[in-house]
Write a protein that holds these residues in place. Sequence first.
Motif, PDB file in Angstrom:
ATOM      1  N   PRO A 180      -1.372 -12.086  -9.933  1.00 11.14           N
ATOM      2  CA  PRO A 180      -1.107 -10.839  -9.212  1.00 11.14           C
ATOM      3  C   PRO A 180      -2.252 -10.347  -8.347  1.00 11.14           C
ATOM      4  O   PRO A 180      -2.033  -9.944  -7.200  1.00 11.14           O
ATOM      5  N   VAL A 181      -3.485 -10.345  -8.849  1.00  8.95           N
ATOM      6  CA  VAL A 181      -4.600  -9.856  -8.041  1.00  8.95           C
ATOM      7  C   VAL A 181      -4.801 -10.753  -6.824  1.00  8.95           C
ATOM      8  O   VAL A 181      -4.971 -10.277  -5.696  1.00  8.95           O
ATOM      9  N   GLU A 182      -4.772 -12.052  -7.040  1.00  8.05           N
ATOM     10  CA  GLU A 182      -4.974 -12.998  -5.947  1.00  8.05           C
ATOM     11  C   GLU A 182      -3.936 -12.809  -4.855  1.00  8.05           C
ATOM     12  O   GLU A 182      -4.262 -12.740  -3.664  1.00  8.05           O
ATOM     13  N   VAL A 183      -2.677 -12.716  -5.226  1.00  3.46           N
ATOM     14  CA  VAL A 183      -1.620 -12.596  -4.226  1.00  3.46           C
ATOM     15  C   VAL A 183      -1.664 -11.228  -3.549  1.00  3.46           C
ATOM     16  O   VAL A 183      -1.542 -11.121  -2.317  1.00  3.46           O
ATOM     17  N   ILE A 184      -1.854 -10.173  -4.325  1.00  2.00           N
ATOM     18  CA  ILE A 184      -1.903  -8.832  -3.734  1.00  2.00           C
ATOM     19  C   ILE A 184      -3.022  -8.727  -2.702  1.00  2.00           C
ATOM     20  O   ILE A 184      -2.808  -8.254  -1.579  1.00  2.00           O
ATOM     21  N   LEU A 185      -4.220  -9.177  -3.064  1.00  2.00           N
ATOM     22  CA  LEU A 185      -5.339  -9.040  -2.128  1.00  2.00           C
ATOM     23  C   LEU A 185      -5.169  -9.936  -0.914  1.00  2.00           C
ATOM     24  O   LEU A 185      -5.588  -9.566   0.195  1.00  2.00           O
ATOM     25  N   ASN A 186      -4.553 -11.102  -1.084  1.00  2.00           N
ATOM     26  CA  ASN A 186      -4.340 -11.974   0.062  1.00  2.00           C
ATOM     27  C   ASN A 186      -3.174 -11.530   0.932  1.00  2.00           C
ATOM     28  O   ASN A 186      -2.962 -12.092   2.009  1.00  2.00           O
ATOM     29  N   LYS A 187      -2.431 -10.534   0.499  1.00  2.00           N
ATOM     30  CA  LYS A 187      -1.458  -9.870   1.362  1.00  2.00           C
ATOM     31  C   LYS A 187      -2.063  -8.596   1.974  1.00  2.00           C
ATOM     32  O   LYS A 187      -1.983  -8.375   3.185  1.00  2.00           O
ATOM     33  N   LEU A 188      -2.665  -7.768   1.114  1.00  2.00           N
ATOM     34  CA  LEU A 188      -3.240  -6.515   1.616  1.00  2.00           C
ATOM     35  C   LEU A 188      -4.331  -6.762   2.652  1.00  2.00           C
ATOM     36  O   LEU A 188      -4.376  -6.081   3.679  1.00  2.00           O
ATOM     37  N   GLY A 189      -5.228  -7.725   2.385  1.00  2.00           N
ATOM     38  CA  GLY A 189      -6.369  -7.941   3.264  1.00  2.00           C
ATOM     39  C   GLY A 189      -5.965  -8.160   4.707  1.00  2.00           C
ATOM     40  O   GLY A 189      -6.305  -7.368   5.596  1.00  2.00           O
ATOM     41  N   PRO A 190      -5.218  -9.217   5.019  1.00  2.00           N
ATOM     42  CA  PRO A 190      -4.850  -9.447   6.414  1.00  2.00           C
ATOM     43  C   PRO A 190      -3.871  -8.429   6.969  1.00  2.00           C
ATOM     44  O   PRO A 190      -3.953  -8.076   8.152  1.00  2.00           O
ATOM     45  N   ALA A 191      -2.942  -7.936   6.141  1.00  2.00           N
ATOM     46  CA  ALA A 191      -1.989  -6.947   6.646  1.00  2.00           C
ATOM     47  C   ALA A 191      -2.705  -5.686   7.107  1.00  2.00           C
ATOM     48  O   ALA A 191      -2.431  -5.155   8.197  1.00  2.00           O
ATOM     49  N   LEU A 192      -3.640  -5.187   6.293  1.00  2.00           N
ATOM     50  CA  LEU A 192      -4.373  -3.971   6.660  1.00  2.00           C
ATOM     51  C   LEU A 192      -5.364  -4.242   7.777  1.00  2.00           C
ATOM     52  O   LEU A 192      -5.511  -3.422   8.697  1.00  2.00           O
ATOM     53  N   ALA A 193      -6.062  -5.362   7.732  1.00  2.00           N
ATOM     54  CA  ALA A 193      -7.024  -5.672   8.788  1.00  2.00           C
ATOM     55  C   ALA A 193      -6.337  -5.774  10.139  1.00  2.00           C
ATOM     56  O   ALA A 193      -6.912  -5.392  11.171  1.00  2.00           O
ATOM     57  N   ALA A 194      -5.103  -6.255  10.159  1.00  2.00           N
ATOM     58  CA  ALA A 194      -4.366  -6.379  11.408  1.00  2.00           C
ATOM     59  C   ALA A 194      -3.817  -5.048  11.903  1.00  2.00           C
ATOM     60  O   ALA A 194      -3.346  -4.955  13.037  1.00  2.00           O
ATOM     61  N   GLY A 195      -3.855  -4.003  11.053  1.00  2.00           N
ATOM     62  CA  GLY A 195      -3.420  -2.676  11.482  1.00  2.00           C
ATOM     63  C   GLY A 195      -2.058  -2.257  10.997  1.00  2.00           C
ATOM     64  O   GLY A 195      -1.507  -1.252  11.463  1.00  2.00           O
ATOM     65  N   ASN A 196      -1.484  -2.996  10.048  1.00  2.00           N
ATOM     66  CA  ASN A 196      -0.175  -2.646   9.507  1.00  2.00           C
ATOM     67  C   ASN A 196      -0.292  -1.611   8.393  1.00  2.00           C
ATOM     68  O   ASN A 196      -1.371  -1.379   7.846  1.00  2.00           O
ATOM     69  N   THR A 197       0.829  -1.033   8.043  1.00  2.00           N
ATOM     70  CA  THR A 197       0.931  -0.242   6.822  1.00  2.00           C
ATOM     71  C   THR A 197       1.765  -1.028   5.817  1.00  2.00           C
ATOM     72  O   THR A 197       2.514  -1.941   6.189  1.00  2.00           O
ATOM     73  N   VAL A 198       1.641  -0.697   4.528  1.00  2.00           N
ATOM     74  CA  VAL A 198       2.172  -1.569   3.483  1.00  2.00           C
ATOM     75  C   VAL A 198       2.895  -0.765   2.410  1.00  2.00           C
ATOM     76  O   VAL A 198       2.422   0.285   1.977  1.00  2.00           O
ATOM     77  N   VAL A 199       4.015  -1.304   1.981  1.00  2.00           N
ATOM     78  CA  VAL A 199       4.657  -0.873   0.737  1.00  2.00           C
ATOM     79  C   VAL A 199       4.553  -2.060  -0.224  1.00  2.00           C
ATOM     80  O   VAL A 199       5.136  -3.119   0.016  1.00  2.00           O
ATOM     81  N   LEU A 200       3.773  -1.884  -1.278  1.00  2.00           N
ATOM     82  CA  LEU A 200       3.489  -2.955  -2.235  1.00  2.00           C
ATOM     83  C   LEU A 200       4.384  -2.802  -3.454  1.00  2.00           C
ATOM     84  O   LEU A 200       4.365  -1.773  -4.126  1.00  2.00           O
ATOM     85  N   LYS A 201       5.165  -3.871  -3.739  1.00  2.00           N
ATOM     86  CA  LYS A 201       6.034  -3.885  -4.910  1.00  2.00           C
ATOM     87  C   LYS A 201       5.574  -5.010  -5.836  1.00  2.00           C
ATOM     88  O   LYS A 201       5.839  -6.181  -5.582  1.00  2.00           O
ATOM     89  N   PRO A 202       4.838  -4.671  -6.916  1.00  2.00           N
ATOM     90  CA  PRO A 202       4.385  -5.715  -7.835  1.00  2.00           C
ATOM     91  C   PRO A 202       5.513  -6.184  -8.740  1.00  2.00           C
ATOM     92  O   PRO A 202       6.546  -5.530  -8.881  1.00  2.00           O
ATOM     93  N   ASP A 203       5.284  -7.330  -9.379  1.00  2.00           N
ATOM     94  CA  ASP A 203       6.232  -7.810 -10.376  1.00  2.00           C
ATOM     95  C   ASP A 203       6.263  -6.830 -11.542  1.00  2.00           C
ATOM     96  O   ASP A 203       5.210  -6.378 -12.015  1.00  2.00           O
TER      97      ASP A 203
END
Length: 513
Positions: A180-203
Amino acid sequence: MSEIVGQTPATSADVGRRAAARAEPRLLIDGELTSATDGEEFENFSPATGASLGVTAAAGPQDMLRAIDAARRAFDETGWSTDRALRRRCLAQLQQGLEDEKQEFADELVAEVGCPTMTLRNAQLDWPLAESLRYPARLIGEFEWERTLCGGGLFGERNVRTVVQEPVGVVAAICPSNFPVEVILNKLGPALAAGNTVVLKPDPNTPWNATRIGRIIAERTDIPPGVVNVVPTPSNDVASLLATDPRVDMISFTGSTAVGRALMRLGAETMKRTFLELGGKSALIVLEDADPVAALRSAVGVCVHAGQACAATSRMLVHRSAFDDMVAGVASAFDAVPVGDPASPDTLVGPVITATQRKRVLDACTRATVDGARLVTGGRSVESLPVELAGGHYVQPTVFVCEDPDLAIAQEEIFGPVLVMIPFDDDDAAIRIANNSAYGLAGAVLSASTDRAMAVARRVRTGAIGVNGGMFYGADAPFGGYKNSGVGRQCGLEGFGQYLETKTIGSRIPRQH
């Protein structure tokens, strides 16, 4: 057969109590840490013991819609999408917050994921913490956000075209339970750096790592309200709103191929961009000149974290001349693999995530035997469990020999500590068997000749492959699959590009008088 190893003073029960004492049970919506609107909660269970660790707020439809609305407004009405300096500062703040709570993350990973503590040193925690935010944060300053096509073309020298990279918009990040940490950070990192906003739904089986990240964002960073929303829910109907709501621009999903297909279908109605990192049935190809010790070490890799890794090399293809000896060696190695409490530093194989998943693994083993595969070792639940682990979900490390590469056990992703060994006669046959799969996520080749191994690796239809122990993982390295293993890439420049749209602007230079 492998059985539970001796306990150490640090047990999963101990770690679970520590994790529960520090857990964050609340949602993060529009910058506010909050309970669910209807007050609903769901229990978080330990896969190692089966006991309840505690509760987490269960987002309902109203909560999910509020989160989507907050992300939409944050993208459309704040400067997040255009203020690169703010994004770099906020990612640095988040990085520091994560590092300050590293021990809490570690406890939660062992408690709710059931991952052995030895895996914390690599992809479960240390690797993503080291670079999953730092790399995309660095790209903010290095990436070519605009390029100019001057003159030429159909419209002459006075026509200038500017190619602009812009964020996609609202990203639904849907994450699995295994890393979970690995996948979450590898989604949040580029998504936020690129300027997007995020709705995160964990397992729902592993919510606390995500809710902890939500609390750190709310309390430790200048990330504007609504830019990141964290909405755990056990309801598939609530989660599916992310795929059907037209205010969501992109689905970024890591998980099973079946769920990936469903999300793609749901998102098609509103033409959502879709990134899918899905299942695998990766091949470890052992050529006849390979080092047998290295081959045995690689074979045991499928046991790490009880085989719950999409990139695990769960098919071992061995040259027929060495096959019988390798089967005997692998069986001995699997019988000696330490299985037990994930809190013990000696454990390599902990539990699978749920009782349902254990049943899936064991049912696949039973079917394999009926189909004609030969069970060499394992294939059952672990017996003689200490009383404190009796409710856990443990499976013996398992080896099958399969002469027919079309059998289900050699084709279907098991997601357990199960290895299928298949003989081959020459390099062409090994490549043919490796490519005889609906999946194409990862793989490995072993040979005394690097050139020969590289030649084989280049012909295997897979998104990533290691040669003689080479590691393809990294925040700067694209990762994803061919065929049913997914669409798009995570990490690297290619992964960063997943979260960007491209706009071309043509402008006319006026004539000078």
